[in-house]
Design a protein around this motif. Structure first.
Motif, PDB file in Angstrom:
ATOM      1  N   GLY A 111      16.739   0.230   5.652  1.00  0.00           N
ATOM      2  CA  GLY A 111      16.216  -0.803   4.541  1.00  0.00           C
ATOM      3  C   GLY A 111      15.340  -1.699   5.573  1.00  0.00           C
ATOM      4  O   GLY A 111      14.496  -2.006   4.682  1.00  0.00           O
ATOM      5  N   ALA A 112      15.626  -2.080   6.575  1.00  0.00           N
ATOM      6  CA  ALA A 112      14.700  -3.011   7.417  1.00  0.00           C
ATOM      7  C   ALA A 112      13.371  -2.209   7.559  1.00  0.00           C
ATOM      8  O   ALA A 112      12.163  -2.814   7.366  1.00  0.00           O
ATOM      9  CB  ALA A 112      15.086  -3.499   8.857  1.00  0.00           C
ATOM     10  N   THR A 115       5.972  -4.001   2.879  1.00  0.00           N
ATOM     11  CA  THR A 115       5.468  -5.533   2.692  1.00  0.00           C
ATOM     12  C   THR A 115       4.378  -5.122   3.451  1.00  0.00           C
ATOM     13  O   THR A 115       3.386  -5.825   3.278  1.00  0.00           O
ATOM     14  CB  THR A 115       6.450  -6.532   3.218  1.00  0.00           C
ATOM     15  OG1 THR A 115       7.072  -5.988   4.188  1.00  0.00           O
ATOM     16  CG2 THR A 115       7.493  -6.815   2.097  1.00  0.00           C
ATOM     17  N   SER A 116       4.325  -4.688   4.871  1.00  0.00           N
ATOM     18  CA  SER A 116       3.144  -4.835   5.661  1.00  0.00           C
ATOM     19  C   SER A 116       1.703  -3.815   4.724  1.00  0.00           C
ATOM     20  O   SER A 116       0.776  -4.131   5.282  1.00  0.00           O
ATOM     21  CB  SER A 116       3.200  -4.427   6.914  1.00  0.00           C
ATOM     22  OG  SER A 116       3.618  -2.942   7.049  1.00  0.00           O
ATOM     23  N   VAL A 163       2.615   5.536   3.767  1.00  0.00           N
ATOM     24  CA  VAL A 163       1.315   5.293   4.833  1.00  0.00           C
ATOM     25  C   VAL A 163       0.227   6.141   4.155  1.00  0.00           C
ATOM     26  O   VAL A 163      -0.930   5.703   4.196  1.00  0.00           O
ATOM     27  CB  VAL A 163       1.809   6.284   5.986  1.00  0.00           C
ATOM     28  CG1 VAL A 163       0.561   6.375   6.982  1.00  0.00           C
ATOM     29  CG2 VAL A 163       2.735   5.395   6.648  1.00  0.00           C
ATOM     30  N   LEU A 164       0.577   7.249   3.456  1.00  0.00           N
ATOM     31  CA  LEU A 164      -0.641   8.010   2.649  1.00  0.00           C
ATOM     32  C   LEU A 164      -1.193   7.150   1.813  1.00  0.00           C
ATOM     33  O   LEU A 164      -2.502   6.881   1.447  1.00  0.00           O
ATOM     34  CB  LEU A 164      -0.179   9.073   2.260  1.00  0.00           C
ATOM     35  CG  LEU A 164      -0.007  10.469   3.062  1.00  0.00           C
ATOM     36  CD1 LEU A 164       0.388  11.707   2.323  1.00  0.00           C
ATOM     37  CD2 LEU A 164      -1.242  10.866   3.864  1.00  0.00           C
ATOM     38  N   LYS A 165      -0.434   6.279   0.978  1.00  0.00           N
ATOM     39  CA  LYS A 165      -0.885   5.582  -0.067  1.00  0.00           C
ATOM     40  C   LYS A 165      -2.148   4.535   0.543  1.00  0.00           C
ATOM     41  O   LYS A 165      -2.756   4.069  -0.210  1.00  0.00           O
ATOM     42  CB  LYS A 165       0.202   4.808  -0.651  1.00  0.00           C
ATOM     43  CG  LYS A 165       0.523   5.628  -2.171  1.00  0.00           C
ATOM     44  CD  LYS A 165       1.339   4.612  -2.991  1.00  0.00           C
ATOM     45  CE  LYS A 165       1.972   5.493  -4.188  1.00  0.00           C
ATOM     46  NZ  LYS A 165       3.436   5.344  -4.309  1.00  0.00           N
ATOM     47  N   LYS A 225      -2.777  -3.364   1.298  1.00  0.00           N
ATOM     48  CA  LYS A 225      -3.798  -2.089   1.293  1.00  0.00           C
ATOM     49  C   LYS A 225      -3.438  -1.252   0.136  1.00  0.00           C
ATOM     50  O   LYS A 225      -4.432  -0.865  -0.589  1.00  0.00           O
ATOM     51  CB  LYS A 225      -3.469  -1.445   2.644  1.00  0.00           C
ATOM     52  CG  LYS A 225      -4.852  -1.033   3.174  1.00  0.00           C
ATOM     53  CD  LYS A 225      -4.792  -0.809   4.578  1.00  0.00           C
ATOM     54  CE  LYS A 225      -5.734   0.126   5.041  1.00  0.00           C
ATOM     55  NZ  LYS A 225      -6.978  -0.433   5.100  1.00  0.00           N
ATOM     56  N   ILE A 226      -2.223  -1.014  -0.167  1.00  0.00           N
ATOM     57  CA  ILE A 226      -1.803  -0.205  -1.499  1.00  0.00           C
ATOM     58  C   ILE A 226      -2.417  -0.892  -2.588  1.00  0.00           C
ATOM     59  O   ILE A 226      -3.158  -0.151  -3.309  1.00  0.00           O
ATOM     60  CB  ILE A 226      -0.334   0.110  -1.425  1.00  0.00           C
ATOM     61  CG1 ILE A 226       0.000   0.951  -0.178  1.00  0.00           C
ATOM     62  CG2 ILE A 226      -0.160   0.799  -2.658  1.00  0.00           C
ATOM     63  CD1 ILE A 226       1.592   1.031   0.076  1.00  0.00           C
ATOM     64  N   ASP A 227      -2.159  -2.139  -2.658  1.00  0.00           N
ATOM     65  CA  ASP A 227      -2.507  -2.746  -4.073  1.00  0.00           C
ATOM     66  C   ASP A 227      -4.051  -2.731  -4.110  1.00  0.00           C
ATOM     67  O   ASP A 227      -4.773  -2.556  -5.098  1.00  0.00           O
ATOM     68  CB  ASP A 227      -2.045  -4.230  -4.058  1.00  0.00           C
ATOM     69  CG  ASP A 227      -0.757  -4.405  -4.279  1.00  0.00           C
ATOM     70  OD1 ASP A 227      -0.118  -3.514  -4.513  1.00  0.00           O
ATOM     71  OD2 ASP A 227      -0.042  -5.373  -4.207  1.00  0.00           O
ATOM     72  N   GLU A 228      -4.754  -3.051  -3.029  1.00  0.00           N
ATOM     73  CA  GLU A 228      -6.236  -3.016  -3.008  1.00  0.00           C
ATOM     74  C   GLU A 228      -6.863  -1.259  -3.401  1.00  0.00           C
ATOM     75  O   GLU A 228      -7.655  -1.331  -4.225  1.00  0.00           O
ATOM     76  CB  GLU A 228      -6.811  -3.259  -1.487  1.00  0.00           C
ATOM     77  CG  GLU A 228      -8.014  -2.809  -1.440  1.00  0.00           C
ATOM     78  CD  GLU A 228      -9.135  -4.130  -2.134  1.00  0.00           C
ATOM     79  OE1 GLU A 228      -8.423  -4.907  -2.583  1.00  0.00           O
ATOM     80  OE2 GLU A 228     -10.531  -4.014  -1.919  1.00  0.00           O
TER      81      GLU A 228
END
Lengths: 249, 214, 235
Positions: free
Chosen positions: A23-24, A31-32, B90-92, A36-39
C-alpha cells in the motif's frame, strides 16, 4: 513439527506487513507520479482535439499527433474559443477541455443537475471547426473520441480511442482506415433531422463513397465496439444538437 | 553450454513442445484467444509475459520460504499485480505513448493463469535461477503458440502480416484478390482461435504420440 | 425489468465463456466429468455472487474518483482507482482461500478432484473479469451488482456443464487419436461459441428512443440508392 510459516500469528503478521509495504509503495508512487501523469493526459487531450480537426503530423498511413513539445502552442493557435453549454447558457471557459465527461455523465443522473457540455471551436485556414467530445462503452471498457464538424454539420475529422478493446479487432478504432471513413459524412439525414453515423456491417461501401448515408463500414470482427461508437455518436452528439442547429441557420 | 547445465536447458526447451503451457498444461488460454487476431499484438503480449513471468518467478522463488502457505495465493497475486501496476504507472509518467499501447495488456497479464500456474507449480518449490529459466521457457512456449495462431488468423482473416498487406489489396482487388480470393472474416472472431488451437494440438500430438490422451 | 434483462443478458449474450472467453483455463481443464464440472461451476457462482457486490461496495465507497466524499468534503478530491486491480484481486483471493478451506473440510473428494484448479479460481479471469466489467459498465446499484455476479456465474456454470456433458458422450465417438481429449474440446468449444453468437440477437433495440432515429436512417439509405440509380440512368 509445524513449520514456522504455518503459524497463525506469523500469517497475520506477514499479511499486515505486506499490506503496509504494498500500500505504501503504491501510494507513494502514485502520488509522486500523479503530476506527471496528469500532465501527460492533459497534453494527450490537446493532441486528440487537434487531431480531430486535422492538425496532425500524419503521413500516408500513420496516426501521428503534434509533438508534445509543440502541442500547447498549436492548441492555443488553432482552438480559438472553448465554451461550456449548460442548458440554454453558453459560457466561455479556457479550461473547458479539462471537464471529465465520465464525472459529468455520472452527476447528470440526478435530475436536478444540468450537465455541462464542453465544445471547442477551432479555426483552420479561415474555416471554423466545432469539436465535440464523446464518451461511450465498447466491448470491454470505455471508448471515447472527438468529432469535428463544420458549420453545415459535415464531419471534418474524428479521433477515437479506447481503454481496452481487443487488440487487432476493436482496438483498430484508433487506426486511420476506420477513422478516415468518417471524414465528409453527414450527421443529418435528408430531412435535416439528426441521424448520427451508424457503423454498419451491411453498408457495402468499402471505399466510403456515399457520404450522405449516415453510415460507415464496420470493422470485421468488432461488432460490439462498432455499435459502441455509433451509440456514442448518437447519444453524446445529440445533446449538442440544439446548439449546433443554430449554427446552421 | 557453459552457463546452462543439461537439466537447466531442459527447463527452457521442454515447455516449447512437450510440456507446452497452452497445448499441454492448459494455462493462459484466455489471452491466447483474445489477442491473436493480429500478429503484432501476439508478439507484444508474448514479450510482456516473458518479462512478468521471468521476473515474477524470481521474486516468488526468493520469497518462497517466508510466504505463509495459508495465504500464498493472495501473496502471489499481490506480488504480480504490484509489479505490473508499478511498471504501468512508471510508463504512464515517462513513456506515455508506450504505456497506451501496453495498457490493454495489463489486465490480461495479471489474470493470466500461466503466471499463477507457474508460481504454484514451480517457483514455490525451486531456487531463483531455476525459476527464472522456467519462467523464460514457459513464456517462450506460450509465445510460440500465440505467434502461430496470430500468424494464421491475421493472414487468413485480414490478408496481412504485421499490418503489411501480403496478399494484395482487398478493396482495390490486386494480388490474389484479383483471382477471386476473399478474406475469411470469420478467422478474426474468437471461436476460430479456439479451433486453430485445437488444430495445432492435433498436429502436435500426431507428431509425438506420447502426448495422446486415451 | 432491469433485473430480468441483466440476468438473461449476462447468462446468454455476454456469456463469460462464449462471448468474452474468460475463465477458459479451468473451463478446459476441469470439464472431463460432469460431477467435477458441477462442483467447480457451483464454486464459481458462489465466489462471484460474493465478490462482485463486495467489489461494488469497495469501488463505490473507496476507489472511484470522489468516492471518499462520504468521509467529508475534504476527501472528495481523492481518486484511488489505481488501486482497483489490487483491491479486487485481494477480495477475490481471500474469498477463494475461504472456499478452499470450506471445501477441504466438507468434501475432500471434490477438493482432490479440483486439485490445482481451486487455487486457480483466484485467477479464473471470469471472476476478476466480472468485477472489472461491473466497474467499467458502471453498474448502478448493489442489487444489480449481485444480480450480475450470480448471473455471470450461472452463465459460466452452464457453459462448463454443457462441455462436460459433451465430453462424457464424445468418448463413444471415433475421434482421431491425436485429437482426443484437449484437441476436440477446443474445437467443440469453438463451435459452441459460434452457436452462442446467435443469442446476440435476443435483446435487440436497446434504448427505445433510438428506434425512430434508426428507421429514418434506413429510409435515407433507400432514397440514396434511388437517387444513385436515377443519376446513372440520366448519365
Amino acid at each position: 513439527m509445524e513449520k514456522r510459516t504455518d503459524k497463525n500469528s506469523y500469517t497475520i503478521l506477514f499479511a499486515v506487513i505486506m499490506v503496509f509495504v504494498v500500500g505504501a509503495s503504491l501510494a507513494f508512487l502514485a502520488t509522486s507520479l500523479k503530476g506527471k501523469i496528469d500532465e501527460n493526459k492533459r497534453l494527450e487531450k490537446q493532441q486528440n482535439i487537434l487531431y480531430a480537426m486535422g492538425v496532425n503530423d500524419n503521413d500516408e498511413k500513420s496516426v501521428a499527433f503534434i509533438s508534445t513539445d509543440n502541442v500547447a502552442k498549436e492548441f492555443s493557435t488553432y482552438i480559438t474559443k472553448q465554451v461550456i453549454i449548460q442548458g440554454d447558457n453558453v459560457t466561455e471557459d479556457d479550461e473547458a477541455y479539462l471537464i471529465d465527461l465520465k464525472v459529468e455523465s455520472a452527476k447528470s443522473k440526478e435530475a436536478s443537475y444540468q450537465r455541462r457540455l464542453p465544445l471547442f471551436i477551432g479555426e483552420k485556414e479561415g474555416a471554423p471547426y466545432y469539436i465535440v467530445p464523446m464518451r461511450g462503452k465498447g466491448l470491454w471498457d470505455a471508448i471515447w473520441g472527438y468529432i469535428s464538424l463544420d458549420k453545415n454539420l459535415v464531419v471534418q475529422g474524428v479521433f477515437f480511442d479506447h481503454k481496452g478493446e481487443t487488440p487487432g479487432l476493436g482496438a483498430n478504432i484508433n487506426q486511420r482506415f476506420f477513422m478516415d471513413d468518417f471524414t465528409g459524412e453527414h450527421i443529418l439525414n435528408q430531412k435535416e433531422n439528426f441521424a448520427g453515423i451508424a457503423v454498419s456491417k451491411s453498408n457495402i461501401d468499402p471505399k466510403n463513397e456515399r457520404k450522405t448515408d449516415n453510415a460507415v463500414d464496420a470493422i470485421a470482427g468488432a461488432t460490439i465496439t462498432g455499435d459502441g461508437i455509433a451509440a456514442m455518436i448518437r447519444k453524446d452528439l445529440r445533446m449538442y444538437m440544439p446548439y449546433l442547429q443554430t449554427l446552421k441557420n | 553450454m557453459g552457463l546452462l547445465s543439461k537439466r537447466d536447458t531442459k527447463l527452457i526447451t521442454d515447455p516449447l513442445a512437450d510440456n507446452n503451457p497452452i497445448t499441454i498444461q492448459v494455462l493462459g488460454i484466455c489471452s491466447a484467444l483474445a489477442i491473436t487476431a493480429e500478429l503484432e499484438a501476439s508478439i507484444v503480449m508474448s514479450i510482456a509475459v516473458l518479462f512478468v513471468l521471468g521476473l515474477g518467478n524470481v521474486v516468488i522463488s526468493l520469497m518462497r520460504n517466508i510466504i505463509p502457505s495459508k495465504i500464498r495465493i493472495i501473496v502471489q497475486l499481490i506480488v504480480v499485480a504490484t509489479l505490473v501496476i508499478i511498471v504501468d504507472l512508471v510508463l504512464k509518467a515517462f513513456a506515455y505513448q508506450l504505456s497506451k499501447t501496453l495498457s490493454v495488456f495489463v489486465g490480461l497479464i495479471i489474470t493470466n493463469c500461466i503466471i499463477m500456474g507457474r508460481f504454484e507449480a514451480f517457483a514455490l518449490a525451486n531456487g531463483p535461477w531455476k525459476s527464472f529459466l522456467d519462467g523464460i521457457g514457459n513464456s517462450l512456449g506460450y509465445a510460440v503458440i500465440l505467434i502461430i495462431v496470430g500468424f494464421f488468423r491475421e493472414l487468413l482473416g485480414s490478408g496481412s502480416l504485421l499490418g503489411f498487406p501480403v496478399l494484395g489489396d482487398a478493396i482495390e482487388k490486386t494480388g490474389v484478390y484479383a483471382y477471386g480470393y476473399e478474406n475469411n472474416g470469420f478467422m478474426l472472431l474468437a471461436p476460430m482461435a479456439l479451433i486453430t488451437v485445437g488444430l495445432i494440438i492435433w498436429v502436435q500430438r500426431n507428431k509425438s504420440k506420447a502426448l495422446i490422451e486415451d | 425489468m432491469e433485473h430480468i434483462e441483466l440476468f438473461f443478458k449476462s447468462i446468454f449474450i455476454d456469456n463469460m465463456v462464449f462471448a468474452t472467453f474468460l475463465g477458459m483455463c479451468s473451463y478446459l481443464a476441469v470439464s472431463k466429468k460432469v460431477t467435477t464440472a458441477v462442483g467447480l461451476g457451483a464454486a464459481v457462482i458462489f465466489v462471484m455472487a460474493i465478490t462482485v457486490p463486495l467489489n461494488w461496495l469497495l469501488d463505490t465507497y473507496l476507489l472511484k474518483d470522489g468516492a471518499l466524499a462520504w468521509l467529508g468534503p475534504e476527501y472528495a478530491e481523492y481518486d484511488l482507482s489505481f488501486l482497483s486491480f489490487i483491491m479486487f484481486i485481494a477480495t477475490i483471493a481471500t474469498m477463494v482461500q475461504l472456499v478452499e478451506i470450506i471445501v477441504e473440510k466438507f468434501s475432500p473428494s471434490l477438493y482432490n478432484s479440483l486439485g490445482i484448479f481451486l487455487p486457480l479460481i483466484a485467477v479464473n479471469c471470469a471472476i476478476l473479469g466480472g468485477s472489472l466489467f461491473m466497474q467499467s459498465r458502471e453498474i448502478q446499484s448493489l442489487g444489480l451488482a449481485f444480480n450480475y455476479g450470480v448471473s455471470s456465474g450461472i452463465g459460466w456454470f452452464l457453459a462448463i456443464l454443457a462441455i462436460a456433458s459433451i465430453r462424457e458422450k464424445i468418448r463413444y465417438s471415433n475421434v482421431p487419436p491425436a485429437l482426443r481429449g484437449l484437441g476436440i474440446t477446443f474445437i467443440v468449444t469453438g463451435l459452441m461459441a459460434i452457436g452462442f453468437m446467435s443469442f446476440g440477437g435476443m435483446l435487440t433495440g436497446g434504448d427505445e428512443e433510438e428506434v425512430p432515429a434508426e428507421t429514418t436512417v434506413v429510409i435515407s439509405v433507400e432514397q440514396q440508392n434511388d437517387i444513385a440509380n436515377n443519376t446513372k440512368v440520366i448519365e
